[in-house]
Design a protein around this motif. Structure first.
Motif, mmCIF file in Angstrom:
data_model
loop_
_atom_site.group_PDB
_atom_site.id
_atom_site.type_symbol
_atom_site.label_atom_id
_atom_site.label_comp_id
_atom_site.label_asym_id
_atom_site.label_seq_id
_atom_site.Cartn_x
_atom_site.Cartn_y
_atom_site.Cartn_z
ATOM 1 N N LEU A 9 -5.810 6.183 6.467
ATOM 2 C CA LEU A 9 -6.415 5.288 5.479
ATOM 3 C C LEU A 9 -6.656 3.890 6.026
ATOM 4 O O LEU A 9 -7.072 3.000 5.282
ATOM 5 C CB LEU A 9 -5.522 5.216 4.223
ATOM 6 N N ASP A 10 -6.370 3.706 7.309
ATOM 7 C CA ASP A 10 -6.496 2.392 7.945
ATOM 8 C C ASP A 10 -5.734 1.331 7.146
ATOM 9 O O ASP A 10 -6.273 0.277 6.804
ATOM 10 C CB ASP A 10 -7.976 2.008 8.111
ATOM 11 N N GLN A 11 -4.470 1.658 6.838
ATOM 12 C CA GLN A 11 -3.641 0.754 6.043
ATOM 13 C C GLN A 11 -2.406 0.295 6.810
ATOM 14 O O GLN A 11 -1.373 0.010 6.212
ATOM 15 C CB GLN A 11 -3.228 1.434 4.731
ATOM 16 N N SER A 12 -2.508 0.226 8.123
ATOM 17 C CA SER A 12 -1.399 -0.304 8.915
ATOM 18 C C SER A 12 -1.264 -1.794 8.629
ATOM 19 O O SER A 12 -2.265 -2.508 8.552
ATOM 20 C CB SER A 12 -1.650 -0.093 10.405
ATOM 21 N N THR A 13 -0.033 -2.230 8.448
ATOM 22 C CA THR A 13 0.230 -3.646 8.171
ATOM 23 C C THR A 13 1.378 -4.118 9.055
ATOM 24 O O THR A 13 2.212 -3.315 9.499
ATOM 25 C CB THR A 13 0.641 -3.866 6.698
ATOM 26 N N ALA B 240 -1.009 5.694 7.013
ATOM 27 C CA ALA B 240 -1.379 4.354 7.499
ATOM 28 C C ALA B 240 -2.539 4.444 8.490
ATOM 29 O O ALA B 240 -3.472 3.640 8.442
ATOM 30 C CB ALA B 240 -0.174 3.674 8.139
ATOM 31 N N ASN C 57 0.844 -1.194 0.000
ATOM 32 C CA ASN C 57 0.000 0.000 0.000
ATOM 33 C C ASN C 57 0.884 1.251 0.000
ATOM 34 O O ASN C 57 2.119 1.164 0.082
ATOM 35 C CB ASN C 57 -0.965 -0.024 1.188
ATOM 36 N N ASN D 277 3.453 1.778 2.887
ATOM 37 C CA ASN D 277 4.597 0.867 2.765
ATOM 38 C C ASN D 277 5.526 1.278 1.619
ATOM 39 O O ASN D 277 6.748 1.157 1.725
ATOM 40 C CB ASN D 277 4.132 -0.574 2.571
#
Length: 185
Positions: free
Chosen positions: A54-58, A51, A2, A5
């Motif tokens: 956009l609620d894109q924490s990985t 992150a 994403n 990252n």
């Protein structure tokens, strides 16, 4: 993969670029290498913001982000130690690099025992990071001996003091896990 990252990976890819440009025999090399480092430092803030927003924490991002930060700072400080060839700059740079190693090891160990939360990033760490990044940008932008380089060195000392202070706070928080009471443990 994403956007946060990708930004983190770009920070790692910028490291050899700013180093190569720093050593070019051109008048503009210092300023351009500092700008690249500054851009990389900005992506550190931006990738974390995106992150969360956009609620894109990985898990990959959570692993790679601190690695990218530490690589970027350690490489820049190493280049500056070599370039300035002065114990005055080497002292705070060594404190900063040493603290990063200690705290990384502490966080890894605390995670293994399930107590990682007690060594989470603190507000003082954010101030330290800001002072450190601004100092490094100043030191990259201006050659040794220039007034702005002296100011960058002074700011690096501020960052080193905050670095040492935050390390003490982290160690204090981890102390009960590092040295458990034999009667309760």
């Amino acid at each position: 993969m994403n956007l946060p990252n990708i930004l983190t990976l770009s920070r790692i890819l910028m490291i050899p670029v700013f180093v190569i440009i720093y050593y070019l025999p051109a008048e503009w090399s210092y300023v351009v290498s500092a700008a690249i480092f500054g851009l990389a430092a900005a992506t550190d803030w931006l990738d974390g913001y995106l992150a969360r927003k956009l609620d894109q924490s990985t898990p990959f991002g959570a692993f790679l982000d601190p690695v990218a930060d530490k690589l970027m700072v350690a490489v820049a400080l190493t280049v500056l130690i070599e370039s300035h060839a002065s114990f005055i700059l080497t002292i705070p740079a060594t404190v900063i690099i040493g603290r990063e190693i200690v705290i990384s090891a502490l966080r890894e160990w605390m995670a293994e025992i399930g107590s990682r939360g007690s060594v989470a990033v603190s507000y003082i760490g954010k101030i330290k990071t800001t002072a450190q990044m601004v100092a490094i940008i100043m030191l990259l932008a201006f050659p040794p001996g220039v007034l702005w380089a002296h100011l960058g060195t002074a700011l690096l000392y501020v960052a080193a003091v905050l670095t040492f202070w935050s390390m003490i706070l982290y160690l204090k928080a981890a102390w009960p896990d590092l040295f458990p009471d034999k009667e309760t443990g």
